[in-house]
Scaffold this active site. Structure first.
Site, PDB file in Angstrom:
ATOM      1  N   ASP A 115     -23.346 -21.125  -2.869  1.00  0.00           N
ATOM      2  CA  ASP A 115     -22.771 -19.998  -2.144  1.00  0.00           C
ATOM      3  C   ASP A 115     -21.904 -20.568  -1.034  1.00  0.00           C
ATOM      4  OD1 ASP A 115     -25.630 -19.067  -0.030  1.00  0.00           O
ATOM      5  OD2 ASP A 115     -24.646 -20.975  -0.411  1.00  0.00           O
ATOM      6  N   GLY A 130     -21.997 -20.066   2.219  1.00  0.00           N
ATOM      7  CA  GLY A 130     -22.571 -20.170   3.562  1.00  0.00           C
ATOM      8  C   GLY A 130     -22.408 -18.875   4.326  1.00  0.00           C
ATOM      9  N   GLY A 131     -21.562 -18.001   3.830  1.00  0.00           N
ATOM     10  CA  GLY A 131     -21.262 -16.759   4.530  1.00  0.00           C
ATOM     11  C   GLY A 131     -22.484 -15.901   4.770  1.00  0.00           C
ATOM     12  N   GLN A 160     -16.248  -6.882  -1.985  1.00  0.00           N
ATOM     13  CA  GLN A 160     -17.013  -6.190  -0.941  1.00  0.00           C
ATOM     14  C   GLN A 160     -16.624  -4.710  -0.940  1.00  0.00           C
ATOM     15  OE1 GLN A 160     -19.538  -7.300   0.865  1.00  0.00           O
ATOM     16  NE2 GLN A 160     -19.465  -9.490   0.415  1.00  0.00           N
ATOM     17  N   GLY A 191     -22.539  -8.262  -0.908  1.00  0.00           N
ATOM     18  CA  GLY A 191     -22.812  -7.207   0.052  1.00  0.00           C
ATOM     19  C   GLY A 191     -23.756  -6.134  -0.432  1.00  0.00           C
ATOM     20  N   ASP A 213     -28.679 -14.156  -8.967  1.00  0.00           N
ATOM     21  CA  ASP A 213     -29.565 -15.084  -8.269  1.00  0.00           C
ATOM     22  C   ASP A 213     -30.450 -14.247  -7.371  1.00  0.00           C
ATOM     23  OD1 ASP A 213     -27.265 -14.709  -6.141  1.00  0.00           O
ATOM     24  OD2 ASP A 213     -28.959 -15.614  -5.071  1.00  0.00           O
ATOM     25  N   CYS A 265     -47.898 -14.478 -21.858  1.00  0.00           N
ATOM     26  CA  CYS A 265     -46.943 -15.474 -21.370  1.00  0.00           C
ATOM     27  C   CYS A 265     -47.192 -16.840 -21.992  1.00  0.00           C
ATOM     28  CB  CYS A 265     -47.032 -15.581 -19.846  1.00  0.00           C
ATOM     29  SG  CYS A 265     -45.834 -16.726 -19.122  1.00  0.00           S
ATOM     30  N   CYS A 290     -45.919 -19.720 -20.780  1.00  0.00           N
ATOM     31  CA  CYS A 290     -45.620 -20.819 -19.874  1.00  0.00           C
ATOM     32  C   CYS A 290     -46.832 -21.751 -19.782  1.00  0.00           C
ATOM     33  CB  CYS A 290     -45.209 -20.314 -18.496  1.00  0.00           C
ATOM     34  SG  CYS A 290     -46.569 -19.847 -17.388  1.00  0.00           S
ATOM     35  N   CYS A 321     -49.896 -20.292 -17.812  1.00  0.00           N
ATOM     36  CA  CYS A 321     -50.728 -19.312 -18.511  1.00  0.00           C
ATOM     37  C   CYS A 321     -51.430 -19.930 -19.721  1.00  0.00           C
ATOM     38  CB  CYS A 321     -49.886 -18.116 -18.921  1.00  0.00           C
ATOM     39  SG  CYS A 321     -49.299 -17.173 -17.481  1.00  0.00           S
ATOM     40  N   HIS A 375     -44.692 -20.239 -13.095  1.00  0.00           N
ATOM     41  CA  HIS A 375     -44.912 -19.023 -13.896  1.00  0.00           C
ATOM     42  C   HIS A 375     -43.822 -17.987 -13.647  1.00  0.00           C
ATOM     43  CE1 HIS A 375     -46.538 -15.476 -15.769  1.00  0.00           C
ATOM     44  NE2 HIS A 375     -46.282 -14.854 -14.627  1.00  0.00           N
TER      45      HIS A 375
END
Lengths: 362, 362
Positions: free
Chosen positions: A60, A62-63, A191, A218, A268, A306, A308, A311, A337
């Site tokens: 990103d 930094g804003g 934005q 935003g 994200d 699950c 993973c 689990c 997990h």
């Protein structure tokens, strides 16, 4: 994109991330700028080499972090003056500086330096903020185009390195990243607050400047979830379908599935990792707060559906004990997990998309 | 034996421990007694099932931890009254109680409840303490022999479990532990302070009681390292060579190699794991304090001679950044490396012993 703030997804080593199927990580420019500092990362050949990750990275600008430092920052046309949350030292971030930093870090995808409009914001404020972001976006692109070959792994940069200090091959034989003419991809950010018309205008004018990908910024700044959804769906209509569309800072497992099906390509969120560290685990049967006493002798797997490693091996009783005892392993296993859960959700959505079971306008 | 105090080697998951080649872990009875509590572990079928570890486990008796609670404990012939370090609640540990607890936890090897003689101790005190340990050792053995089939994984105990609450097979298909007539091995502990003659007497009289293995306790309690060495070497002469000989609470990589070559079979120490969490890393080139600024841009591996996953992948610069930034991954990677270093040291010693390159009297 799991969030690896300081070039690490907290507690989860890179080989485990690979095993989870993570293809791209997000790293935070603001935090890396403070620690370890851009020169260190640049000297090491960029983030990928520094953190021994040869899959994709997005930084990103930094804003957002800088805007979160409320009392410690001051915005002007030029950029943002702020004080480090670590030691109060003064710093300044501008569109050009944010580009310089992100070029030095060398992520595959970098973000324009924008103003994350506060919430709520009246019409005048939302417009002024949106216009500032557009002026900054143009400055970002200009600086980037003029300096993109400085990225530490471009052929240009590699050719200029002194002999002997060159790329250290991975001891397991993998080649260091080497791109002949490749450089990074700079994405623009839309934005406009919570006004659909401002958002449309922001999208159109950002596309006019021209970027290989577009983000919707935003949002998730305190607005009701229905408003988030409205703004996302209406903004998507104005973003080209043949460019990546990145919704920043979202969301829960249900939301990422919904938005992906609606046409969002990238997201994200700190939620899977941060919730994990607080013992909040997402499962096919709903959210589990593993610290609860009810799990103290529960020998069942966390999530029976699950696959993973967590689990497949550990009981809820053990996970509960680890968390209640403040053991490091709780953080690690919980995060593994939750990341698996999020990534499996996205794998499912991709299967749906391939199978035609989606309303995405493509 | 890596120390997994609360049924976890801090930050390192069981599959990574397996990959490191760990064959046996040490878990602390005192800590598990408080969290998650013995009934929970017993209900779950014992420590192995609780923590999903099917290799060996050794539990200490709780004696050492209780003695470390100086202000909070009171010794009598019966046992030790103490207060939990967590919430100050009162508890009592006796030889019988320590056996009951360790049987309930179900480790493969359990330790007699002894008095760890303080340092320094005059001749009278060392003798009195040693005699108390011998009386307690006899009580431990009596209780153990009368109750050993209560271990949660003995056939007796398994047969008594209600249908449906029985051993949950590992989801990856591995069989739950099932031993027809097997029970745990209870080891005796030699005390006697820093007096070689008292130590000899303690050894002889512990062997008279009769255990399948013998430990040397009450060392690394502040005495000079040369004294530790003297006492270990002289005590070893009195311990049978055909029974495991366990030196408790030792040591540095150099010490474990020396003692193993001198005839010690088993050791445990928090040093590799605790030092790791403080950024102190053992390498073939000496100790590295990874937080130092000199490593900030060091792109070399931590230890060029080390084959662990950490040294094969990450640079000193990255490890330094993780530690300086207080990242969880620092704990994890540092611990993995140090454990590898210790285990590799012992593998080397075993190779030497097989090749005849040792002074061990066997």
């Amino acid at each position: 994109m799991p969030v690896g703030t300081l070039a690490s997804v907290k507690g989860v080593s890179q080989d485990v991330l690979e095993e989870l199927g993570v293809e791209i990580l997000l790293a935070n420019t603001y935090h890396l700028y403070l620690r370890p500092g851009i020169e260190t990362v640049r000297q090491m050949g960029g983030l990928h080499r520094f953190m021994a990750w040869d899959r994709a990275i997005l930084t990103d600008s930094g804003g957002f972090q800088v805007f979160s430092l409320t009392g410690l920052r001051k915005v002007s046309e030029e950029g943002v003056a702020f004080r480090s949350h670590l030691d109060g030292s003064p710093h300044f971030l501008s569109p050009e500086k944010a580009m310089e930093i992100q070029i030095g870090l060398g992520a595959d995808i970098i973000m324009a330096f924008d103003e994350c409009t506060e919430y709520p914001a009246d019409a005048e404020r939302a417009r002024a903020s949106m216009e500032l972001t557009l002026r900054w976006a143009a400055r970002c692109k200009n600086y980037f185009e003029a300096n993109k070959y400085e990225v530490p792994w471009s052929n240009d940069a590699l050719l200029r390195r002194p002999l002997g200090s060159g790329a250290r091959p991975r001891l397991d034989g993998a080649e260091p990243r080497r791109h002949t003419d490749a450089t990074q991809a700079l994405f623009g950010i839309v934005q406009g607050g919570m006004d659909a018309e401002l958002r449309r205008e922001s999208a159109v004018r950002t596309i006019d400047i021209g970027f290989p990908g577009y983000a919707i910024g935003g949002l998730s700044v305190g607005e009701p979830r229905e408003v988030t959804r409205e703004i996302v769906l209406s903004t998507l209509e104005h973003l080209p379908a043949d460019h990546p569309r990145y919704l920043m800072g979202v969301g829960t497992p249900e939301e990422i599935a919904q938005y992906a099906q609606s046409g969002v390509d990238m997201m994200d969120c700190v939620l899977p990792t941060r919730a994990a560290r607080h013992g909040l685990l997402f499962t096919s049967e709903g959210k589990v707060s593993i610290k609860q006493a009810r799990y103290a002798q529960d020998e069942n797997a966390l999530d029976p559906a699950c696959e993973c490693r967590v689990c497949q091996r550990y009981s809820r009783a053990y996970l509960r004990h680890l968390y209640a005892s403040n053991e490091l392993l709780a953080q690690v296993l919980n995060t593994v997990h939750n990341l698996h859960y999020y990534l499996a959700t996205m794998r499912t959505v991709r299967a749906w998309i391939r199978g035609g079971h989606t309303s995405a306008q493509r």
